[in-house]
Every structure is written in structure tokens, then in C-alpha cells.
Design an enzyme around this catalytic site. Sequence first.
Site, PDB file in Angstrom:
ATOM      1  N   LYS A 188       0.829  -1.238  -0.059  1.00  0.00           N
ATOM      2  CA  LYS A 188      -0.032   0.153   0.174  1.00  0.00           C
ATOM      3  C   LYS A 188       0.889   1.181   0.031  1.00  0.00           C
ATOM      4  O   LYS A 188       0.354   2.248  -0.513  1.00  0.00           O
ATOM      5  CB  LYS A 188      -0.865   0.039   1.324  1.00  0.00           C
ATOM      6  CG  LYS A 188      -0.394   0.047   2.550  1.00  0.00           C
ATOM      7  CD  LYS A 188      -0.290   1.520   3.177  1.00  0.00           C
ATOM      8  CE  LYS A 188       0.424   1.370   4.625  1.00  0.00           C
ATOM      9  NZ  LYS A 188       0.427   2.733   5.162  1.00  0.00           N
ATOM     10  N   THR A 245      -4.452   5.567   3.233  1.00  0.00           N
ATOM     11  CA  THR A 245      -2.984   6.088   2.706  1.00  0.00           C
ATOM     12  C   THR A 245      -2.944   6.560   1.417  1.00  0.00           C
ATOM     13  O   THR A 245      -2.137   7.483   1.360  1.00  0.00           O
ATOM     14  CB  THR A 245      -1.810   5.007   2.847  1.00  0.00           C
ATOM     15  OG1 THR A 245      -2.036   4.233   3.927  1.00  0.00           O
ATOM     16  CG2 THR A 245      -0.658   5.498   2.630  1.00  0.00           C
TER      17      THR A 245
END
Length: 329
Positions: A188, A245
Site C-alpha cells: 500500500k 494512505t
Amino acid sequence: MKTAGVIGGGAWGTALAQVAARAGLSVILQAREAEVVDQIRTTGENSLFLPGIALDSAVTATTDMAGLAGADLILAVAPAQHLRAALTAFAPHARPGQPVLLCSKGVEQGSLKLMTQVLAETLPEAAPAVLSGPSFAGEVARGLPTAVTLACPDAELGRALAGVLATPTFRPYVSGDMIGAEAGGAIKNVLAIACGIVEGKGLGRSAHAALITRGFAEMTRMAVALGGQAATVAGLCGLGDLVLTCSSPQSRNMSVGLALGSGKTLEQALAGKLSVAEGVASAPAVTGLAARLGIETPICEAVAAILAGETEVEAAILALLSRPLRAEG
């Protein structure tokens, strides 16, 4: 469990020390920087990495790994590329069966190993677990509601660790799939750089949503190829962490992508940042691991090429948009 040792005095390590203290543990925070230790001891604050947060009085600080020797639980929060060195330094003070909760996200450069593999090589007698999920350090430290995945192959230990660290605003969900949990967290960060580039280039919300979705497909392929479960990646430690994120400039990795997308160089994007943007170091390791596994990760590959100076942002975007049309999956 009554005591916790935290390896790593950055923003995330300090935030987790605060969580453990709120949960009723006595906490020893180990930091490499003498300045951080002095600040915590004298002012009760880590103003270098987590300014404005008054730490619980149960948090003490040291530069000495030996100070963690008696801890009932170790939280390993050193950045991924430094975790091996940190665990090696702690090894003489570790005891067999000591729970070590891995809180770093990334793939080690060179070896292309996950953090659980690094732990197995440096502290083979430790009881491993992984903590991962959507969690900004500042919000966690302030006590804002947060839910994470706590993965442990020992179900009883996993439940015990979750119970020890849980507070009214910090909720660990237990899983047995460490590989799925850490694979999601590692990838990620690279995808967040890509999303930042999309934002920096002004490509719109539709492109942003598409990138998150296709990035999630890459994350799932990687986790399954490594032996993890797709269902794990669809939870907090994968999809949840990815959405957070990739959706806020507060993310260190997304902020790097924003700078790159707006025309800055990598050196300019990283200038003045004290905290580590894990995706920068992990990108080549993630793509190397994907190649070893024989899976496609075009978005991660594009980010790695941009970071390495092998292609320009515009060329990478064009290459992604020019890929053959295919069935979604």
C-alpha cells in the site's frame, strides 16, 4: 502482560507506546536518537517526530536495547529497511518465546523478504505477530478511534495480545494470516505514491478511484502468491490501509507522490522529511518480489521506475493507459 518494549522512536513507535500506556502497560520506548530520549524524559513529548502530543507518564525512554530485556511484549516499529539491524541489536537481550509484534511495513531490499522472515532469521525463538491497518500516528496518539488487524499464528496468543493492547478507541481485530496482513501493508505504501502522483497531476477523482481499485488487485495477487488469504487483504490491513494512505496528504508516501506529480524531483520531494516514506525504499523490492513470484504489478512497477529515474511521470501514465484491454480481475 504488564510491560511493553517499543523498538523505534519515530512517530508510529511513539504513538504505539502511547496506546500501550493507555491500555495499562508500563512502556519502555527505545530510540536511536539521544535527542528523542532526552525530550521524552524532560518534557514528556517527542517533539522531533510527534510534536504536540503529551505522552502518558507510563512511557519512559532509552537508547539502550538492554532496557527492553524484561518486557512481556515487544513492539518492533523500526522502519522496514532498518528492522533487521534493530532486531539483531536486540537479539542478545531477547528471551525464548517472547512475543514480538511487527509493526513495520515493507519488503526488505536485497533479500526481498517480508518482515516476518526477517524476524525468523534474527530472533528465531520469538513468538511472532503482525500489527497492520489504517492508522495515522498523530490520530492514534491523540486517542481517535482506530481499528487494525493483529495477525498471529498462535490463536490464543493473538487474542491475548489484542486484549492487552485494546482501549476504547484502539480496536485490534484478530487474524491468523500474518502473510496476508503484512503483504497488504507493504504494497500500500508504493500504491500511495502512485495515488499522490495522480493528485499532483490533477487527473481527477475518477482516476484516483480507478488507481486504488487496480492497486488493490495487485495487492491481492501479491498476498495470495506469497501464501496469504484474499479475505485478509480485503480487510483492515489491506483495503482499509490502502484507502487511508491513498486518500490524504497526511500520508508520508502520498505526499511524496504529490510532489512528484507536481513536477518536483525525488530529492525535492524528500527534502526536509524526518519520517521515513517506506514506499520509496520498498518500491524496487516489491517489484523484484513480484517478478520472482511471476505476477503482474504494473502500477508498482511504474512507481519503481519513476523513483529510479528510469522514466518520466508522463511516460509512466501513458504506458499504464496504453495497456491492452482485458477482463477485470
